[in-house]
Structures are given as C-alpha cells and as structure tokens.
Design a protein around this motif. Structure first.
Motif, PDB file in Angstrom:
ATOM      1  N   LEU A   1       0.805  -1.224   0.000  1.00 21.13           N
ATOM      2  CA  LEU A   1       0.000   0.000   0.000  1.00 21.13           C
ATOM      3  C   LEU A   1       0.838   1.274   0.000  1.00 21.13           C
ATOM      4  N   GLY A   2       2.079   1.179   0.466  1.00 19.19           N
ATOM      5  CA  GLY A   2       2.920   2.362   0.572  1.00 19.19           C
ATOM      6  C   GLY A   2       2.924   2.930   1.981  1.00 19.19           C
ATOM      7  N   LEU A   3       3.848   3.849   2.220  1.00 21.18           N
ATOM      8  CA  LEU A   3       4.055   4.383   3.572  1.00 21.18           C
ATOM      9  C   LEU A   3       2.858   5.175   4.075  1.00 21.18           C
ATOM     10  N   TRP A   4       2.312   6.082   3.242  1.00 23.95           N
ATOM     11  CA  TRP A   4       1.273   6.964   3.753  1.00 23.95           C
ATOM     12  C   TRP A   4       0.006   6.204   4.133  1.00 23.95           C
ATOM     13  N   TRP A   5      -0.451   5.290   3.293  1.00 25.20           N
ATOM     14  CA  TRP A   5      -1.651   4.522   3.614  1.00 25.20           C
ATOM     15  C   TRP A   5      -1.438   3.663   4.861  1.00 25.20           C
ATOM     16  N   THR A   6      -0.255   3.082   5.011  1.00 22.94           N
ATOM     17  CA  THR A   6       0.049   2.283   6.206  1.00 22.94           C
ATOM     18  C   THR A   6       0.024   3.145   7.455  1.00 22.94           C
ATOM     19  N   LEU A   7       0.587   4.354   7.330  1.00 19.64           N
ATOM     20  CA  LEU A   7       0.589   5.288   8.464  1.00 19.64           C
ATOM     21  C   LEU A   7      -0.835   5.679   8.840  1.00 19.64           C
ATOM     22  N   LEU A   8      -1.669   5.945   7.853  1.00 21.72           N
ATOM     23  CA  LEU A   8      -3.055   6.336   8.112  1.00 21.72           C
ATOM     24  C   LEU A   8      -3.832   5.203   8.785  1.00 21.72           C
ATOM     25  N   ILE A   9      -3.702   3.995   8.267  1.00 17.88           N
ATOM     26  CA  ILE A   9      -4.396   2.846   8.862  1.00 17.88           C
ATOM     27  C   ILE A   9      -3.922   2.640  10.303  1.00 17.88           C
ATOM     28  N   GLY A  10      -2.615   2.756  10.523  1.00 17.95           N
ATOM     29  CA  GLY A  10      -2.075   2.595  11.872  1.00 17.95           C
ATOM     30  C   GLY A  10      -2.638   3.612  12.836  1.00 17.95           C
ATOM     31  N   ALA A  11      -2.766   4.867  12.385  1.00 19.97           N
ATOM     32  CA  ALA A  11      -3.310   5.915  13.252  1.00 19.97           C
ATOM     33  C   ALA A  11      -4.751   5.615  13.649  1.00 19.97           C
TER      34      ALA A  11
ATOM     35  N   LEU B   1      -3.948  15.205  10.576  1.00 21.19           N
ATOM     36  CA  LEU B   1      -2.509  15.430  10.425  1.00 21.19           C
ATOM     37  C   LEU B   1      -1.921  14.554   9.322  1.00 21.19           C
ATOM     38  N   CYS B   2      -2.406  13.315   9.215  1.00 17.92           N
ATOM     39  CA  CYS B   2      -1.950  12.443   8.129  1.00 17.92           C
ATOM     40  C   CYS B   2      -2.282  13.051   6.770  1.00 17.92           C
ATOM     41  N   LEU B   3      -3.465  13.646   6.656  1.00 13.76           N
ATOM     42  CA  LEU B   3      -3.854  14.276   5.396  1.00 13.76           C
ATOM     43  C   LEU B   3      -2.977  15.489   5.089  1.00 13.76           C
ATOM     44  N   ILE B   4      -2.605  16.236   6.131  1.00  9.34           N
ATOM     45  CA  ILE B   4      -1.778  17.425   5.939  1.00  9.34           C
ATOM     46  C   ILE B   4      -0.380  17.061   5.439  1.00  9.34           C
ATOM     47  N   VAL B   5       0.184  15.976   5.987  1.00  9.71           N
ATOM     48  CA  VAL B   5       1.572  15.623   5.632  1.00  9.71           C
ATOM     49  C   VAL B   5       1.631  14.656   4.447  1.00  9.71           C
TER      50      VAL B   5
END
Length: 419
Positions: free
Chosen positions: A275-285, A387-391
């Motif tokens: 999925l890539g870094l950003w999607w993984t970060l979002l799901i984790g949050a 914040l995930c959306l902002i970064v």
C-alpha cells in the motif's frame, strides 16, 4: 544482538505496566500509579545525555572493554541493582524507595538503549543492519514475555519480591552478550565536535529540509502513539479492579498478546510493500486510537475473559501495526549525515506526550471512571487522521527522494552522472 535486545526489552515493562499491577494490588491509588509512570520519561529524554555516552569513557570498564561495551556493562549492572531495589522495597511502607529504584532502572535502561544502538552501527556494515535489527527485535519481544507474563506468574505463585529478584538475575543475559560482543572500532570518536552541536545540528538540518511542514510532522509523531501509552498505564489496574487473576492477565495480555503484536508488526511490513508508507501510516493511526474503545467496552461489561481476549487481540495487533508504521515514517525523515541522532530525537518525541498524559490518567479514572478515559483517548484518532492528510504530499515526496537516492547509491561506477 539477541541477548542485547533481550537486555534492552526486560526493564521497560518492569517500570511500566508490570509495576502498575503490583502497585494497584498493594492498594496504591490509581492517581499515584499514573504519576509513577512518569519515571519512564527517561526514555523520552535519553537524547540529552546521548552525546555524553558518545564522547566519554566509563572509568575502569572502558579500559577493559572499550567505550561502547563499558557503557553497556555499567548500565546493565545499574539496571539489575535498581530491580533489586524495587524487590526489597514495599510499596505500602517504603514507596519512596520503590520510586527511586524505578527511576534508576529507567535511566540506566534508556542509557543502555543509546549505547546498544551506537555499538550496532559501529560494528556492522550497512547491509548487515537489517539482520542486526531483526535479532534485536526478537530478543526484545522475548524479554517482554519474561517481564510481563513471567513476572506475573512468579508473583502469583510466589510473591512480587521474588519476581523482581528473578528479573534482576535475568540481566545477566545482557551482560554475557556484552562480554561476548566484538569490540567496536572507536578510532573515529568525534570528541573534537562542540557538545551542543550534537543536538542542535540535526534539528537545524530537519528545519532546513522540511520548512514549516515540520510542525504538523512533529505533531503527528508526538500524538501517534498517545492512546497506546495511556492504555499501557491503566490497562493492568483496570484488569485488577475488574477481578481478573494475575494468571489470566499473564496468559492473555503478556503471553498471547505479545505474539499478536508481532503479527501486527509483520502485517504493517506487508502493508508498507503493498500500500505504501502513507496509507500504512493512516491505517495505523486509525486502528491504534480506536483500539482504546475496546478497553472502554471491557470496563463497562466487567470481568469477561472472552472480551479480555478480544480487547488484547485488537489492541496488541493495532500497537504492533502502528509501531512499525511509525518507525518506517521516522526513518524516512532522517538524512544520511544525521540519521542516528535525528532518529533518537524523533523516537524520544513520539513517547513524550503519551507518558506525560499517561501520568495523569489515574486521576482521570478516579474522577470519571475507566470508560471515559479510554473513550476520550480514542478520540485522538480524529486529529491524527487530519494530520496524516496534511503531511500526505510531503510523505509521498520523501518516499520518492529516498527511492531515487537508493538507485543512485546502487548504480555501478561508470554508469554516468547518476553513479
């Protein structure tokens, strides 16, 4: 790295959730238990004395073992002495000794983390760092089982004093690892650099590269694991107050739960590749914050073993998933010249707010109850998503830059300008 990882992982729970179970059983108030969790702030401020570990020798031991191994051995010995101090103290009659000993363990353990990371970087080439880190994580997880389930088993069938004395004896595993470890090449020690620059220069580099987007980046890192830290402080007091036995807590939370956390970490690694870094970060949050709703449900329902198992399953999987995602994100933010120091600064930042707020969590429970605390901390997921959306754009750009740098580094000599 396996015994050194074990030695790094053993003290953490012993001054955090395992200690909170003993204190609650001893009749210490939840407010005081929450405040006592502040001893773990040593892990958040370790970057302040990391330059000392880098620049100066431990008397006697450095001559015998070298700078890195001298610091490792001394910190491991101090951790063991601190655990003995906790063991011989009695929370009901000598709580100040318990607190002082726990603070000593946290400080020495954080120092050990700094020097083990430094030794790992010194002794292994870049291509071997992945295997070194994997061995470290395995040792760390095995230590969590010992310090969590193992300590609770001993406390259930013998007593708490024996549990902490046994954990102090297990620090010998790390000491043996230190003595067997190869001596690091310390010829490149940077003693000539200004002491203050060890902290200011990495920060300046981050600001130069990121600009104002660094503010939401740091806010995201600071709040990302906050629900997890609050749960870590108040979960065991909740289990004790609901009437679960120490054996139940050990079996479900400290033994079964650790392996679920490992599964979550592997799932995060798979998501990173697919999925890539950003999607993984979002799901984790999202899942890390929402997992606290399970604790609120458990508090409302009472001592149901099936619900305890479900709560631990959700929480530990989410914690493992989110933890790996955050590590990958923070690693991507570093630059080659300051990678170790910047990572230490970022990893200290992510733990700080959670530990500060976690220290006040007991007062919230005493005033309003467990369900409100865990529901409120689950609500942190909303600003985390924002914040995930902002970064997002910066995260995508960072990944692309890292991939380009890796390609250029791997290009064979003579392959044109990219080489």
């Amino acid at each position: 790295m396996l015994p050194l990882g074990f030695s790094s992982g053993l003290p953490f729970l012993l001054v955090f959730s395992t200690l909170s179970a003993w204190l609650r059983e001893a009749g210490i108030s939840r407010t005081e238990i929450g405040m006592l969790s502040w001893v773990a702030l040593a892990y958040s401020f370790k970057f302040l004395w990391a330059p000392i570990v880098d620049r100066y020798d431990v008397p006697v031991l450095a001559h015998l073992l070298g700078r890195r191994r001298g610091w490792m051995a001394s910190s491991q010995i101090v951790v063991a002495l601190g655990l003995v101090g906790i063991a011989v103290s009695s929370p009901q009659t000598s709580l100040p000794l318990t607190i002082t000993s726990a603070l000593l363990v946290a400080f020495a353990s954080a120092t050990q983390d700094v020097v083990v990371d430094g030794w790992r970087i010194d002794v292994a080439s870049t291509e071997r760092q992945g295997m070194m880190a994997a061995s470290y994580q395995l040792g760390y997880r095995l230590a969590l089982i010992c310090a969590g389930a193992g300590a609770l088993y001993i406390a259930e069938f013998v007593n708490w004093r024996s549990a902490y004395l046994a954990m102090a004896a297990l620090m010998a595993v790390g000491l043996i690892g230190t003595l067997l470890a190869p001596r690091a090449d310390e010829s490149a020690a940077r003693e000539h650099l200004p002491f203050r620059a060890a902290i200011t220069e990495p920060l300046a580099d981050l600001f130069r590269r990121k600009g104002l987007i660094l503010i939401p980046i740091l806010a995201l890192i600071a709040c990302f694991r906050l629900p997890d830290f609050v749960a870590g402080v108040m979960a065991n007091p909740l289990f004790i107050d609901l009437g679960f036995s120490k054996t139940d807590i050990a079996n479900v939370s400290k033994l079964y739960g650790v392996w679920i956390g490992i599964i979550g970490a592997f799932a995060s690694g798979l998501a990173l590749t697919r999925l890539g870094l950003w999607w993984t970060l979002l799901i984790g949050a999202v899942i890390a914050a929402s997992s606290n709703l399970m604790f609120a449900w458990l508090a409302a329902e009472g001592a149901r073993l099936d619900l305890l198992t479900l709560t631990i399953s959700f929480d530990n999987f989410a914690a493992g998933f989110a933890g790996s995602a955050l590590i990958a994100y923070m690693s991507g933010l570093t630059s080659p010249g300051f990678a170790a120091t910047q990572y230490a600064l970022l990893s200290s930042l992510y733990a700080l707010p959670g530990k500060l707020i976690g220290g006040a969590s007991g007062a919230v429970v005493d005033a309003y109850g467990y369900p409100l605390l865990f529901t409120a901390t689950a609500g942190i997921g909303i600003p985390l998503v924002l914040l995930c959306l902002i970064v997002r754009r910066d995260t995508m750009k960072t990944v692309e830059e890292k991939e380009e740098a890796a390609v250029m580094t791997a290009a064979p000599v003579g392959a044109g300008s990219r080489a």
